[in-house]
Design an enzyme around this catalytic site. Structure first.
Site, PDB file in Angstrom:
ATOM      1  N   LYS A  13     -33.272  20.179  31.013  1.00  0.00           N
ATOM      2  CA  LYS A  13     -34.420  19.926  31.178  1.00  0.00           C
ATOM      3  C   LYS A  13     -35.215  20.394  30.178  1.00  0.00           C
ATOM      4  O   LYS A  13     -35.847  19.695  30.096  1.00  0.00           O
ATOM      5  CB  LYS A  13     -34.699  20.991  32.798  1.00  0.00           C
ATOM      6  CG  LYS A  13     -34.566  20.455  34.284  1.00  0.00           C
ATOM      7  CD  LYS A  13     -35.047  21.361  34.986  1.00  0.00           C
ATOM      8  CE  LYS A  13     -34.567  22.788  35.328  1.00  0.00           C
ATOM      9  NZ  LYS A  13     -33.294  23.177  35.388  1.00  0.00           N
ATOM     10  N   ARG A  88     -39.821  25.071  42.737  1.00  0.00           N
ATOM     11  CA  ARG A  88     -38.466  25.241  42.376  1.00  0.00           C
ATOM     12  C   ARG A  88     -38.234  25.681  43.913  1.00  0.00           C
ATOM     13  O   ARG A  88     -37.248  25.764  44.714  1.00  0.00           O
ATOM     14  CB  ARG A  88     -37.959  26.897  41.542  1.00  0.00           C
ATOM     15  CG  ARG A  88     -37.225  27.107  40.278  1.00  0.00           C
ATOM     16  CD  ARG A  88     -36.233  26.645  40.441  1.00  0.00           C
ATOM     17  NE  ARG A  88     -34.867  27.113  39.920  1.00  0.00           N
ATOM     18  CZ  ARG A  88     -35.687  27.633  38.253  1.00  0.00           C
ATOM     19  NH1 ARG A  88     -36.063  27.008  36.983  1.00  0.00           N
ATOM     20  NH2 ARG A  88     -34.390  28.101  37.059  1.00  0.00           N
ATOM     21  N   ARG A 127     -23.966  26.847  25.805  1.00  0.00           N
ATOM     22  CA  ARG A 127     -25.068  26.726  25.127  1.00  0.00           C
ATOM     23  C   ARG A 127     -25.842  27.704  24.412  1.00  0.00           C
ATOM     24  O   ARG A 127     -25.337  29.480  24.687  1.00  0.00           O
ATOM     25  CB  ARG A 127     -26.380  27.075  26.389  1.00  0.00           C
ATOM     26  CG  ARG A 127     -27.714  27.375  25.909  1.00  0.00           C
ATOM     27  CD  ARG A 127     -28.853  27.181  26.845  1.00  0.00           C
ATOM     28  NE  ARG A 127     -28.366  28.410  27.724  1.00  0.00           N
ATOM     29  CZ  ARG A 127     -29.342  27.130  29.617  1.00  0.00           C
ATOM     30  NH1 ARG A 127     -30.629  26.734  29.898  1.00  0.00           N
ATOM     31  NH2 ARG A 127     -29.121  28.062  30.689  1.00  0.00           N
ATOM     32  N   ARG A 160     -27.923  33.460  26.441  1.00  0.00           N
ATOM     33  CA  ARG A 160     -28.717  33.752  27.573  1.00  0.00           C
ATOM     34  C   ARG A 160     -28.126  34.647  28.303  1.00  0.00           C
ATOM     35  O   ARG A 160     -26.970  34.480  28.584  1.00  0.00           O
ATOM     36  CB  ARG A 160     -29.209  32.882  28.766  1.00  0.00           C
ATOM     37  CG  ARG A 160     -30.770  32.755  28.168  1.00  0.00           C
ATOM     38  CD  ARG A 160     -31.283  30.985  28.513  1.00  0.00           C
ATOM     39  NE  ARG A 160     -30.972  30.982  29.972  1.00  0.00           N
ATOM     40  CZ  ARG A 160     -31.507  30.376  30.047  1.00  0.00           C
ATOM     41  NH1 ARG A 160     -32.553  29.038  29.940  1.00  0.00           N
ATOM     42  NH2 ARG A 160     -31.571  29.938  31.956  1.00  0.00           N
ATOM     43  N   ARG A 171     -26.386  30.767  40.439  1.00  0.00           N
ATOM     44  CA  ARG A 171     -27.589  29.702  40.711  1.00  0.00           C
ATOM     45  C   ARG A 171     -27.357  28.172  40.651  1.00  0.00           C
ATOM     46  O   ARG A 171     -27.769  27.970  40.720  1.00  0.00           O
ATOM     47  CB  ARG A 171     -28.110  29.983  38.795  1.00  0.00           C
ATOM     48  CG  ARG A 171     -28.521  31.712  37.960  1.00  0.00           C
ATOM     49  CD  ARG A 171     -28.510  31.084  36.227  1.00  0.00           C
ATOM     50  NE  ARG A 171     -29.083  30.231  35.551  1.00  0.00           N
ATOM     51  CZ  ARG A 171     -28.381  30.154  34.606  1.00  0.00           C
ATOM     52  NH1 ARG A 171     -27.521  30.131  34.021  1.00  0.00           N
ATOM     53  NH2 ARG A 171     -29.041  29.134  33.971  1.00  0.00           N
TER      54      ARG A 171
HETATM   55  P1  AP5 Z   1     -30.556  22.409  28.828  1.00  0.00           P
HETATM   56  O1  AP5 Z   1     -31.760  21.907  28.153  1.00  0.00           O
HETATM   57  O2  AP5 Z   1     -31.016  24.221  28.268  1.00  0.00           O
HETATM   58  O3  AP5 Z   1     -30.518  23.029  30.357  1.00  0.00           O
HETATM   59  P2  AP5 Z   1     -31.856  23.727  32.101  1.00  0.00           P
HETATM   60  O4  AP5 Z   1     -31.965  22.652  32.829  1.00  0.00           O
HETATM   61  O5  AP5 Z   1     -32.843  23.947  31.249  1.00  0.00           O
HETATM   62  O6  AP5 Z   1     -31.067  24.636  31.871  1.00  0.00           O
HETATM   63  P3  AP5 Z   1     -31.518  25.811  31.956  1.00  0.00           P
HETATM   64  O7  AP5 Z   1     -30.211  27.204  32.610  1.00  0.00           O
HETATM   65  O8  AP5 Z   1     -32.625  26.765  31.483  1.00  0.00           O
HETATM   66  O9  AP5 Z   1     -32.572  25.886  34.024  1.00  0.00           O
HETATM   67  P4  AP5 Z   1     -32.852  26.788  34.948  1.00  0.00           P
HETATM   68  O10 AP5 Z   1     -33.555  26.112  35.460  1.00  0.00           O
HETATM   69  O11 AP5 Z   1     -31.072  27.304  35.099  1.00  0.00           O
HETATM   70  O12 AP5 Z   1     -33.417  28.101  34.101  1.00  0.00           O
HETATM   71  P5  AP5 Z   1     -35.048  28.344  33.862  1.00  0.00           P
HETATM   72  O13 AP5 Z   1     -34.799  29.066  31.960  1.00  0.00           O
HETATM   73  O14 AP5 Z   1     -35.716  27.382  34.666  1.00  0.00           O
HETATM   74  O15 AP5 Z   1     -29.154  22.801  28.397  1.00  0.00           O
HETATM   75  C1  AP5 Z   1     -28.242  23.275  28.635  1.00  0.00           C
HETATM   76  C2  AP5 Z   1     -26.959  22.875  27.524  1.00  0.00           C
HETATM   77  O16 AP5 Z   1     -26.549  21.947  28.394  1.00  0.00           O
HETATM   78  C3  AP5 Z   1     -28.180  23.269  26.477  1.00  0.00           C
HETATM   79  O17 AP5 Z   1     -27.061  23.796  25.670  1.00  0.00           O
HETATM   80  C4  AP5 Z   1     -28.033  21.593  25.365  1.00  0.00           C
HETATM   81  O18 AP5 Z   1     -27.544  21.634  24.465  1.00  0.00           O
HETATM   82  C5  AP5 Z   1     -27.264  20.947  26.047  1.00  0.00           C
HETATM   83  N1  AP5 Z   1     -27.996  19.701  26.605  1.00  0.00           N
HETATM   84  C6  AP5 Z   1     -28.232  19.069  27.532  1.00  0.00           C
HETATM   85  N2  AP5 Z   1     -28.419  17.792  27.264  1.00  0.00           N
HETATM   86  C7  AP5 Z   1     -27.250  17.537  26.907  1.00  0.00           C
HETATM   87  C8  AP5 Z   1     -26.483  16.028  27.373  1.00  0.00           C
HETATM   88  N3  AP5 Z   1     -27.245  15.017  27.194  1.00  0.00           N
HETATM   89  N4  AP5 Z   1     -25.394  16.128  26.997  1.00  0.00           N
HETATM   90  C9  AP5 Z   1     -24.760  17.508  26.172  1.00  0.00           C
HETATM   91  N5  AP5 Z   1     -25.147  18.742  26.776  1.00  0.00           N
HETATM   92  C10 AP5 Z   1     -26.736  18.833  26.659  1.00  0.00           C
HETATM   93  O19 AP5 Z   1     -34.850  29.837  34.559  1.00  0.00           O
HETATM   94  C11 AP5 Z   1     -34.191  30.893  34.507  1.00  0.00           C
HETATM   95  C12 AP5 Z   1     -34.889  32.052  35.561  1.00  0.00           C
HETATM   96  O20 AP5 Z   1     -36.237  32.135  35.520  1.00  0.00           O
HETATM   97  C13 AP5 Z   1     -33.952  31.630  37.088  1.00  0.00           C
HETATM   98  O21 AP5 Z   1     -33.099  31.226  37.244  1.00  0.00           O
HETATM   99  C14 AP5 Z   1     -35.334  32.522  37.809  1.00  0.00           C
HETATM  100  O22 AP5 Z   1     -34.386  33.539  38.039  1.00  0.00           O
HETATM  101  C15 AP5 Z   1     -36.526  32.288  36.689  1.00  0.00           C
HETATM  102  N6  AP5 Z   1     -37.453  30.902  37.782  1.00  0.00           N
HETATM  103  C16 AP5 Z   1     -37.654  30.221  36.609  1.00  0.00           C
HETATM  104  N7  AP5 Z   1     -38.911  29.291  37.248  1.00  0.00           N
HETATM  105  C17 AP5 Z   1     -38.675  30.027  38.298  1.00  0.00           C
HETATM  106  C18 AP5 Z   1     -39.705  29.550  39.696  1.00  0.00           C
HETATM  107  N8  AP5 Z   1     -40.517  28.346  39.685  1.00  0.00           N
HETATM  108  N9  AP5 Z   1     -39.758  30.450  40.271  1.00  0.00           N
HETATM  109  C19 AP5 Z   1     -38.820  31.476  40.661  1.00  0.00           C
HETATM  110  N10 AP5 Z   1     -38.167  32.237  39.710  1.00  0.00           N
HETATM  111  C20 AP5 Z   1     -38.319  31.329  38.183  1.00  0.00           C
END
Ligand code: AP5
Ligand code: ZN
Length: 216
Positions: A13, A88, A127, A160, A171
């Site tokens: 994402k 979410r 990552r 991270r 997660r």
């Molecule tokens: P990346 O692009 O970083 O993936 P992502 O989907 O953004 O993953 P996240 O772990 O950031 O998502 P998340 O939803 O768990 O975390 P968030 O920060 O939102 O890619 C991942 C890896 O894969 C990278 O190394 C990349 O290079 C690689 N990659 C990408 N595309 C690829 C491909 N095509 N092929 C191969 N490799 C690839 O949330 C974190 C925390 O914040 C949550 O746990 C929660 O505590 C809080 N939070 C955030 N939003 C909310 C909400 N709305 N409500 C409540 N709590 C929230």
């Protein structure tokens, strides 16, 4: 364009949001990035969010919703935005709908990125992120030119806190239990577009753009 990206942790994402937001000339609003910036800045918001994030649980809705409301009220989001990581759960989606209705607008598309759980674990354990510009890398799939350093400004990349295997598994469970029901919710609203998020980053971007165009 008012768009939302939905998908499990590690679906790409953040990676896609960065590219798509630039190409569509709209701001990327990543709730995870905003929370992490607040945690490292030691703000009140960061203090409220940290324990939930470290465990891989969702930050409580009232905290998250208020933060998103403030962010979407900023000038640069008036013409459109790309939300990454929000909503979410279904209550957050209902809140977003109300917020946008108050602004006299609505979402155009919700793009679901699909990828299986084993791939997620591989992606997240490799990552690395840049503390300066926020760019995300992968040690194998999307490596920086110089190991451990950002291509943009040479900053030292970090791993991270929530990317340890047991936290990743938790997660994923939170995603299945709380976030996956959004797929049905948005399908019912006629907003859902689903793509496979596997294969090279550029191919996923091409699929994403085609799916967004179709919904426009
Ligand atoms: P990346 O692009 O970083 O993936 P992502 O989907 O953004 O993953 P996240 O772990 O950031 O998502 P998340 O939803 O768990 O975390 P968030 O920060 O939102 O890619 C991942 C890896 O894969 C990278 O190394 C990349 O290079 C690689 N990659 C990408 N595309 C690829 C491909 N095509 N092929 C191969 N490799 C690839 O949330 C974190 C925390 O914040 C949550 O746990 C929660 O505590 C809080 N939070 C955030 N939003 C909310 C909400 N709305 N409500 C409540 N709590 C929230
Ligand atoms: Zn950087």
């Amino acid at each position: 364009m008012r768009a939302v990206l939905v998908g499990p942790p590690g679906a790409g994402k953040g990676t896609q949001a960065q590219i798509l937001a630039e190409e569509l000339s709209i701001p990327k609003v990543s709730t995870g990035d905003i929370f992490r910036a607040n945690v490292s800045g030691g703000t009140e918001l960061g203090k409220k969010a940290k324990e939930f994030m470290d465990r891989g649980d969702l930050v409580p809705d009232e905290v998250t919703n208020a933060m998103v409301k403030d962010r979407l009220a900023q000038d640069d989001a008036a013409g459109g935005f790309l939300l990454d990581g929000f909503p979410r759960n279904v209550p957050q989606a209902e809140t977003l709908k109300g917020m946008l209705a108050d602004l006299g607008t609505r979402l155009d598309v919700v793009l679901e990125l699909r990828v299986d759980e084993e791939e997620v674990v591989k992606r997240l354990s490799g990552r690395r992120s840049c503390p300066e510009c926020g760019r995300v890398y992968h040690v194998e799939y999307d490596a920086p030119r110089e190991a451990g350093k950002c291509d943009n400004e040479g900053a030292e990349l970090y791993q991270r806190e929530d990317d340890r295997e047991e936290t990743i598994r938790h997660r994923l469970k939170v995603y299945r239990d709380q976030t996956a029901p959004l797929v049905e919710f948005y399908s019912g609203e006629g907003l859902l577009a689903t793509i496979a998020a596997t294969g090279p980053v550029a191919e996923v971007t091409a699929r994403a753009k085609a799916a967004i165009e179709e919904k426009r």
